[in-house]
Design a protein around this motif. Structure first.
Motif, PDB file in Angstrom:
ATOM      1  N   ASP A  31       0.820  -1.198   0.000  1.00 21.72           N
ATOM      2  CA  ASP A  31       0.000   0.000   0.000  1.00 21.72           C
ATOM      3  C   ASP A  31       0.862   1.259   0.000  1.00 21.72           C
ATOM      4  N   THR A  32       2.101   1.139  -0.468  1.00 21.60           N
ATOM      5  CA  THR A  32       3.024   2.264  -0.448  1.00 21.60           C
ATOM      6  C   THR A  32       2.582   3.317  -1.450  1.00 21.60           C
ATOM      7  N   GLU A  33       2.775   4.580  -1.098  1.00 24.05           N
ATOM      8  CA  GLU A  33       2.414   5.648  -2.004  1.00 24.05           C
ATOM      9  C   GLU A  33       3.586   6.036  -2.877  1.00 24.05           C
ATOM     10  N   GLU A  34       3.291   6.457  -4.106  1.00 28.00           N
ATOM     11  CA  GLU A  34       4.305   6.927  -5.040  1.00 28.00           C
ATOM     12  C   GLU A  34       3.850   8.267  -5.597  1.00 28.00           C
ATOM     13  N   ASN A  35       4.631   9.316  -5.294  1.00 25.92           N
ATOM     14  CA  ASN A  35       4.295  10.665  -5.750  1.00 25.92           C
ATOM     15  C   ASN A  35       2.876  11.060  -5.336  1.00 25.92           C
ATOM     16  N   TYR A  50      14.051  -0.296  -2.039  1.00 23.26           N
ATOM     17  CA  TYR A  50      15.023  -1.336  -1.696  1.00 23.26           C
ATOM     18  C   TYR A  50      14.333  -2.477  -0.945  1.00 23.26           C
ATOM     19  N   GLU A  51      13.510  -2.129   0.026  1.00 18.71           N
ATOM     20  CA  GLU A  51      12.829  -3.153   0.823  1.00 18.71           C
ATOM     21  C   GLU A  51      11.875  -3.971  -0.045  1.00 18.71           C
ATOM     22  N   GLU A  52      11.153  -3.300  -0.929  1.00 19.36           N
ATOM     23  CA  GLU A  52      10.228  -4.011  -1.810  1.00 19.36           C
ATOM     24  C   GLU A  52      10.981  -4.891  -2.808  1.00 19.36           C
ATOM     25  N   MET A  57      12.256 -10.458  -4.369  1.00 23.88           N
ATOM     26  CA  MET A  57      13.213 -11.535  -4.619  1.00 23.88           C
ATOM     27  C   MET A  57      12.904 -12.743  -3.735  1.00 23.88           C
ATOM     28  N   TYR A  58      12.523 -12.490  -2.489  1.00 20.14           N
ATOM     29  CA  TYR A  58      12.151 -13.594  -1.609  1.00 20.14           C
ATOM     30  C   TYR A  58      10.842 -14.241  -2.048  1.00 20.14           C
ATOM     31  N   LEU A  83      23.983  -5.968  -0.823  1.00 19.81           N
ATOM     32  CA  LEU A  83      23.942  -6.153  -2.276  1.00 19.81           C
ATOM     33  C   LEU A  83      23.442  -7.577  -2.507  1.00 19.81           C
ATOM     34  N   THR A  84      22.145  -7.681  -2.749  1.00 22.79           N
ATOM     35  CA  THR A  84      21.449  -8.968  -2.737  1.00 22.79           C
ATOM     36  C   THR A  84      21.306  -9.525  -4.142  1.00 22.79           C
ATOM     37  N   VAL A  85      21.634 -10.800  -4.282  1.00 23.00           N
ATOM     38  CA  VAL A  85      21.609 -11.500  -5.566  1.00 23.00           C
ATOM     39  C   VAL A  85      20.605 -12.637  -5.494  1.00 23.00           C
ATOM     40  N   LEU A  86      19.867 -12.836  -6.579  1.00 21.60           N
ATOM     41  CA  LEU A  86      19.029 -14.028  -6.703  1.00 21.60           C
ATOM     42  C   LEU A  86      19.606 -14.892  -7.807  1.00 21.60           C
ATOM     43  N   GLU A  87      19.850 -16.142  -7.464  1.00 16.60           N
ATOM     44  CA  GLU A  87      20.369 -17.135  -8.407  1.00 16.60           C
ATOM     45  C   GLU A  87      19.225 -18.035  -8.828  1.00 16.60           C
ATOM     46  N   ILE A  88      19.145 -18.334 -10.121  1.00 17.38           N
ATOM     47  CA  ILE A  88      18.091 -19.231 -10.589  1.00 17.38           C
ATOM     48  C   ILE A  88      18.697 -20.251 -11.545  1.00 17.38           C
ATOM     49  N   THR A  89      18.611 -21.523 -11.135  1.00 21.99           N
ATOM     50  CA  THR A  89      19.177 -22.632 -11.893  1.00 21.99           C
ATOM     51  C   THR A  89      18.763 -23.925 -11.216  1.00 21.99           C
ATOM     52  N   GLU A  90      18.825 -25.020 -11.926  1.00 21.70           N
ATOM     53  CA  GLU A  90      18.671 -26.311 -11.269  1.00 21.70           C
ATOM     54  C   GLU A  90      19.892 -26.565 -10.396  1.00 21.70           C
TER      55      GLU A  90
END
Length: 561
Positions: A31-35, A50-52, A57-58, A83-90
């Protein structure tokens, strides 16, 4: 590239685009507001804080737990954001020998935000399509280890976003640098100066020029974000990468820093031919990047879809050239649009424009050749140098890559004929020849999606005699004859015509009979070097594509000397 195929690319990836629109589990609850106005529920197309971003990613990790993993780099940002990374692979979390590693890095300049959103949407789409059994998504996830860092500069993003909220727009430079006011794309070790000096002296390494931890310890100007990604690059044997920016619409390839020190000058790296191929693999699958009718971002600029970095403008200490000179990884820089921080309402259009290209570029991790280097007792050989020479030109490509811990190597190469050698200390070198015909892109039938051709090398220790390989010798001779036949009969008359046009004072029609086709190519390359970049481009564009490819190899070899 086939125009009819290109027209179908966005359609073929449209299911992926639709997938992210329906991916609402996290967005509907926010429910965050933007402008000053609430973000629309049931949409992903907004600027993620950043939090969103981390939360999304989670969510992807939760939706596809068997093929995803989230991890943080070794250091947070200046303001302590991970500095958060998401890895996607089998089989995530481990390097599987024979499976190449790919990365997208976005938001290096904090106020250039489109890339950040695009790679977030890509993660959502890839997860959703993989779950649905899509063949393209399945190929990527099963055959590639993909890593995505959506924001390398979260502090800069926060500064730009704050100004957007307060003033209705973010300044052109607000948030570009990190929280210490350092431009991260001017903060890497200057390896270009070292490689250019090595080229002049014809000695020294042409790859992996510095030890990362020694450099970090000795260079106090390196920022925490820079240090973190340098360690990341050293830890994982990346093969292909892109660094996503904004402010223009073009695919940029190495070298970024000119040899001469001029502000603008085409500065080819040894793999210029392959980098042109890679840049086109994004630009020509983007909805508008390669459209000759689109207006340029800068009224005084141009709308060319790809550019050499040095020709555009010289950049020292950039991440793109660092990847090439200190790792096995080939990286290009993608400028994804004229606006650095567009309105949230425009993001869906950006995704539809970029979706096919984002998928297609990942597929290019599988061009060229890959394999294993082992000893005669089947022990993997790490750090073996993979050396390449063009059979068409006879010139070496003076940039070696090295095998990884398990002996696996991945050598990206554009189409052509190549002599490839594996060389390791304590072993006799071994050579093989191959013709590379890359045909992996979005739109090919699923049964044609294949990993790179595998070429393995078994090396004998120097304490044992070297064994001859008559079969490989014959194959190299056969391919050399094949490429000579292909080029000689068709090219000679054209090469003589172009040389006569460029140097009318020389009687090339009389001299040609005394020269080989390779010598004619070399002489034309020398003649082209005397032209300014626009004149050179004009000549090259008039040549048939096959001749352009052969000439680009010669020009690349000449310019790298």
């Amino acid at each position: 590239m086939d125009t009819s195929k290109m027209l179908s690319q966005c359609v073929l990836v449209f299911a992926a685009a639709v997938a992210i629109v329906s991916y609402q589990s996290i967005e509907a609850s926010q429910d965050t507001e933007e402008n000053g106005s609430k973000k629309p529920e049931s949409t992903i197309f907004f600027h993620h804080t950043y939090e969103e971003m981390v939360s999304l990613m989670y969510e992807v990790n939760k939706a596809c737990p068997e093929v995803t993993r989230i991890y943080n780099l070794s250091e947070p940002s200046v303001e302590k954001r991970n500095l958060t990374v998401l890895e996607i692979t089998e089989n995530p979390g481990v390097h599987v020998p024979g499976k190449p590693e790919f990365k997208y890095v976005a938001n290096m300049h904090g106020n250039e935000v489109v890339g950040k959103e695009m790679v977030l949407y890509f993660l959502v789409a890839l997860c959703e399509e993989y779950k649905r059994g899509d063949k393209l998504a399945n190929f990527i996830v099963s055959q590639t280890r993909v890593h995505v860092l959506p924001s390398m500069n979260p502090d800069g993003w926060q500064k730009a976003y704050k100004e957007l909220q307060e003033k209705g727009e973010a300044g052109w430079l607000t948030g570009r640098a990190n929280a210490n006011d350092v431009d991260l794309n001017r903060n890497f070790p200057d390896l270009n100066a070292q490689i250019y000096e090595n080229e002049k002296k014809h000695k020294g390494r042409n790859n992996h020029l510095v030890k990362v931890e020694n450099t970090i310890a000795n260079d106090k100007s390196l920022q925490p974000e820079t240090r973190a990604v340098m360690r990341w690059f050293a830890e994982i044997g990346f093969v292909l990468s892109s660094n996503l920016h904004g402010g223009d619409l073009v695919a940029n390839y190495p070298y970024d820093e000119t040899r001469s020190g001029k502000m603008q000058e085409y500065t080819a790296c040894p793999d210029d031919h392959t980098f042109v191929y890679l840049a086109k693999s994004y630009a020509y699958f983007h909805a508008t990047m390669a459209d000759p009718e689109r207006p340029p971002c800068d009224k005084d600029g141009d709308n060319k879809p790809i550019t050499n970095g040095g020709l555009w403008y010289s950049v020292a200490r950039g991440m793109q050239d660092y990847n090439y000179l200190n790792t096995n990884c080939f990286e290009i820089t993608l400028e994804l649009g004229c606006k650095k921080f567009p309105a949230a309402s425009e993001l869906e259009k950006y995704w539809l424009d970029n979706a096919a290209a984002i998928y297609n570029y990942v597929l290019q991790t599988h061009i060229g050749v890959k394999g294993f280097v082992k000893s005669v007792d089947d022990t993997p050989i790490a750090n073996a140098e993979i050396k390449v020479r063009s059979l068409a030109t006879g010139f070496p490509i003076d940039h070696d890559i090295v095998s990884l811990e398990d002996g696996d190597y991945y050598r990206l190469l554009g189409n052509g004929y190549y002599h490839i050698q594996a060389k390791a200390e304590g072993f006799h070198p071994r050579s093989k020849c191959i013709r590379i015909e890359n045909n992996i892109h979005v739109g090919v039938p699923s049964y044609d999606l294949r990993p790179a051709t595998q070429m393995n090398f078994t090396l004998n220790p120097t304490k044992l005699p070297q064994e001859s390989d008559k079969k490989e010798d014959y194959n190299c001779e056969r391919l050399w004859n094949e490429v000579q036949m292909e080029t000689q009969l068709e090219d000679r008359e054209l090469l003589v015509s172009v040389l006569s046009y460029l140097q009318p004072q020389t009687k090339w029609s009389l001299l040609a009979d005394q020269l080989s086709t390779l010598e004619l190519y070399s002489l034309l390359a020398e003649a082209l070097k005397e032209l300014n970049p626009d004149q050179m481009r004009e000549v090259l564009e008039r040549l048939p594509h096959a001749v352009q490819e052969q000439l680009e190899l010669v020009i690349s070899a000449h310019m790298s000397k």
